[in-house]
Design a protein around this motif. Structure first.
Motif, PDB file in Angstrom:
ATOM      1  N   GLU A   1       0.826  -1.211   0.000  1.00  0.00           N
ATOM      2  CA  GLU A   1       0.000   0.000   0.000  1.00  0.00           C
ATOM      3  C   GLU A   1       0.858   1.259   0.000  1.00  0.00           C
ATOM      4  O   GLU A   1       0.435   2.303  -0.486  1.00  0.00           O
ATOM      5  CB  GLU A   1      -0.920  -0.015   1.226  1.00  0.00           C
TER       6      GLU A   1
ATOM      7  N   SER B   1      -4.361   2.383  -2.401  1.00  0.00           N
ATOM      8  CA  SER B   1      -5.469   1.438  -2.350  1.00  0.00           C
ATOM      9  C   SER B   1      -6.540   1.711  -3.393  1.00  0.00           C
ATOM     10  O   SER B   1      -7.152   0.776  -3.928  1.00  0.00           O
ATOM     11  CB  SER B   1      -6.108   1.442  -0.957  1.00  0.00           C
TER      12      SER B   1
ATOM     13  N   TYR C   1      -7.579  -1.015  -6.014  1.00  0.00           N
ATOM     14  CA  TYR C   1      -8.974  -1.432  -6.133  1.00  0.00           C
ATOM     15  C   TYR C   1      -9.429  -1.317  -7.586  1.00  0.00           C
ATOM     16  O   TYR C   1     -10.062  -2.232  -8.134  1.00  0.00           O
ATOM     17  CB  TYR C   1      -9.834  -0.552  -5.215  1.00  0.00           C
TER      18      TYR C   1
ATOM     19  N   PHE D   1     -12.871  -5.546  -3.944  1.00  0.00           N
ATOM     20  CA  PHE D   1     -12.959  -5.350  -2.493  1.00  0.00           C
ATOM     21  C   PHE D   1     -12.189  -6.434  -1.752  1.00  0.00           C
ATOM     22  O   PHE D   1     -11.431  -6.143  -0.812  1.00  0.00           O
ATOM     23  CB  PHE D   1     -14.430  -5.347  -2.053  1.00  0.00           C
TER      24      PHE D   1
ATOM     25  N   THR E   1      -8.298  -6.108  -2.303  1.00  0.00           N
ATOM     26  CA  THR E   1      -7.782  -4.925  -1.603  1.00  0.00           C
ATOM     27  C   THR E   1      -7.802  -5.136  -0.092  1.00  0.00           C
ATOM     28  O   THR E   1      -6.853  -4.765   0.614  1.00  0.00           O
ATOM     29  CB  THR E   1      -8.601  -3.673  -1.980  1.00  0.00           C
ATOM     30  N   SER E   2      -8.862  -5.760   0.422  1.00  0.00           N
ATOM     31  CA  SER E   2      -8.923  -6.078   1.856  1.00  0.00           C
ATOM     32  C   SER E   2      -7.796  -7.018   2.253  1.00  0.00           C
ATOM     33  O   SER E   2      -7.148  -6.840   3.288  1.00  0.00           O
ATOM     34  CB  SER E   2     -10.267  -6.731   2.199  1.00  0.00           C
TER      35      SER E   2
ATOM     36  N   HIS F   1      -4.280  -4.956   1.559  1.00  0.00           N
ATOM     37  CA  HIS F   1      -4.138  -3.694   2.283  1.00  0.00           C
ATOM     38  C   HIS F   1      -4.880  -3.785   3.626  1.00  0.00           C
ATOM     39  O   HIS F   1      -4.294  -4.119   4.622  1.00  0.00           O
ATOM     40  CB  HIS F   1      -4.625  -2.537   1.428  1.00  0.00           C
TER      41      HIS F   1
ATOM     42  N   GLN G   1      -9.326  -3.921   5.328  1.00  0.00           N
ATOM     43  CA  GLN G   1     -10.748  -3.768   5.027  1.00  0.00           C
ATOM     44  C   GLN G   1     -11.127  -2.295   4.929  1.00  0.00           C
ATOM     45  O   GLN G   1     -11.908  -1.907   4.062  1.00  0.00           O
ATOM     46  CB  GLN G   1     -11.601  -4.452   6.100  1.00  0.00           C
TER      47      GLN G   1
ATOM     48  N   SER H   1      -9.205   0.193   3.996  1.00  0.00           N
ATOM     49  CA  SER H   1      -8.688   0.707   2.723  1.00  0.00           C
ATOM     50  C   SER H   1      -9.621   0.315   1.585  1.00  0.00           C
ATOM     51  O   SER H   1      -9.884   1.115   0.675  1.00  0.00           O
ATOM     52  CB  SER H   1      -7.284   0.155   2.467  1.00  0.00           C
ATOM     53  N   ALA H   2     -10.115  -0.918   1.635  1.00  0.00           N
ATOM     54  CA  ALA H   2     -11.037  -1.391   0.597  1.00  0.00           C
ATOM     55  C   ALA H   2     -12.353  -0.619   0.655  1.00  0.00           C
ATOM     56  O   ALA H   2     -12.912  -0.243  -0.390  1.00  0.00           O
ATOM     57  CB  ALA H   2     -11.287  -2.885   0.761  1.00  0.00           C
ATOM     58  N   GLU H   3     -12.855  -0.368   1.864  1.00  0.00           N
ATOM     59  CA  GLU H   3     -14.110   0.379   2.016  1.00  0.00           C
ATOM     60  C   GLU H   3     -13.958   1.807   1.496  1.00  0.00           C
ATOM     61  O   GLU H   3     -14.836   2.320   0.796  1.00  0.00           O
ATOM     62  CB  GLU H   3     -14.525   0.393   3.491  1.00  0.00           C
TER      63      GLU H   3
ATOM     64  N   GLU I   1     -13.764   1.760  -2.293  1.00  0.00           N
ATOM     65  CA  GLU I   1     -15.081   1.485  -2.874  1.00  0.00           C
ATOM     66  C   GLU I   1     -15.978   2.728  -2.821  1.00  0.00           C
ATOM     67  O   GLU I   1     -16.654   3.067  -3.808  1.00  0.00           O
ATOM     68  CB  GLU I   1     -15.739   0.326  -2.126  1.00  0.00           C
TER      69      GLU I   1
END
Length: 400
Positions: A243, A248, A252, A295, A298-299, A302, A304, A306-308, A311
């Protein structure tokens, strides 16, 4: 009883294996110790290495123990496998910095499986090797004729490309790693990329001759698209797992924008979803399946959060048509700058030729106007306008 080999095949983690039936039996009979090595030729890992990382997770989730071998010793030599020319020789300081960064990345990636992972640097035994002893104890069991049949050697010689004596010794050192780990860590299996097959087999043969034991090897395939193209490259270069090296949101978006034909395979590799569930998600809505893929990867790599965040940003930009969350390109309001120079100076493309190719293909826009001229100049009149690179990369121009 788990059919591990079939599991690897079903999840696209299998290239080839020695003694499939015997290895499957061993994996069901006891919790084994296996290893996979990573040479520190760069300061991070790109997404092509994720296939091997998923292979590790697959086994440790079933209770097996992994040794992640950090190649502080072998990096000093350089693996010729899959290479047309010799690798760059790194300084010892650079190798150690890369090793430290690799360990940080691995510790983060395997953060939920710390009890199943051991990190070992092969420099702790390779650096102490006595050359004469190595020749007597190991070299006497190695056939040059056999080594010349391995693809990593054969292909270089066939193309009449130089293969140094330094590189030729690499497979001996990797074989010695397997021998050492088999003897001292009770390691029964080596996993590697498809280009490592010859090195792994040689290690097994030496273990059989010296340790008088059976050992096993398994290789994973390259990460490729349905057209056979190797994955992990964009206009900006390699897609890194770290990351700190590849943010991220871009990470993603890389997975969000894969080809429709690759989604099922990638979900099989990078998720724990059942095959039937994956097929259902794809049949219902391919774009939702891509979001799921992006998602999850990336979770995994990196976090969760970062993924959120990635997104939410993607939804804001592409679904709500808002430019509030766009990354800003900061430029000097007192200077004019050619668009090609702006693209390169902000690392939005990998080279001037890449920028020209995008412009020629109509892939660069300012707001909704296509840039057709290489010499197009940006200045403070473009303040707050949106720079579009391809279909999915958008930035707000800011002149301060």
């Amino acid at each position: 009883m788990i059919d591990y080999i079939q599991l690897f095949k079903d999840r696209h983690l299998f290239n080839q294996c020695t003694n499939e039936i015997e290895l499957n039996t061993l994996l069901n009979k006891k919790k084994i110790i296996f290893y996979i090595g990573f040479d520190a030729t760069a300061d991070a890992l790109h997404v092509g290495s994720l296939v091997q990382l998923r292979a590790i997770k697959t086994l440790i989730k079933h209770g097996h123990q992994a040794i992640v071998l950090l190649g502080g010793g072998t990096t000093k030599v350089g693996d010729p496998s899959g290479k047309d020319t010799a690798r760059q020789i790194l300084s010892y300081d650079n190798i150690q910095k890369n090793i430290d960064n690799f360990k940080r990345i691995f510790e983060h990636y395997f953060r939920d499986f710390k009890e199943n992972i051991t990190f070992i640097n092969n420099d702790q035994w390779l650096d102490k090797l006595n050359y004469i002893e190595l020749l007597r104890d190991v070299g006497s069991h190695v056939s040059i004729n056999r080594m010349l049949t391995f693809e990593s050697v054969k292909e270089r010689l066939k193309r009449e490309q130089s293969l140094s004596f330094l590189e030729f010794n690499y497979m001996i050192l990797q074989s010695y790693d397997f021998l050492y780990l088999n003897k001292n860590e009770k390691c029964d299996l080596q996993i590697g990329g498809s280009d490592q097959w010859g090195n792994i087999v040689l290690g097994m043969e030496i273990i059989s001759k010296i340790n008088k034991k059976d050992a096993f090897g398994l290789t994973t395939p390259l990460l490729t698209t349905s057209t056979g193209k190797k994955m992990g490259k964009t206009e900006q270069g390699a897609v890194w797992i770290d990351e700190n090296k590849y943010n991220s949101y871009d990470f993603y978006q890389y997975w969000r924008n894969v080809d429709d034909n690759d989604v099922e395979k990638l979900l099989l590799i990078f998720s724990d979803l059942d095959k039937s569930e994956i097929k259902n998600i794809i049949s219902e809505n391919i774009n939702e399946a891509k979001k799921k893929l992006a998602f999850l990867v990336t979770s995994d790599c990196h976090s969760q959060k970062s993924a959120e965040d990635a997104e939410k940003k993607a939804i804001s930009i592409f679904e709500n048509n808002s430019d509030e969350n766009l990354d800003e390109i900061l430029l000097d309001k007192n200077l004019d700058i050619k668009i090609i120079d702006a693209l390169i100076s902000h690392n939005l493309v990998s080279s001037k030729s890449e920028a020209k190719r995008l412009i020629e293909g109509g892939g660069i826009k300012i707001d909704d106007s296509t840039v057709n001229d290489f010499n197009t100049v940006l200045n403070n009149k473009n303040d707050n306008q949106v720079l579009k690179i391809g279909k999915k990369k958008l930035f707000k121009l800011k002149f301060n």
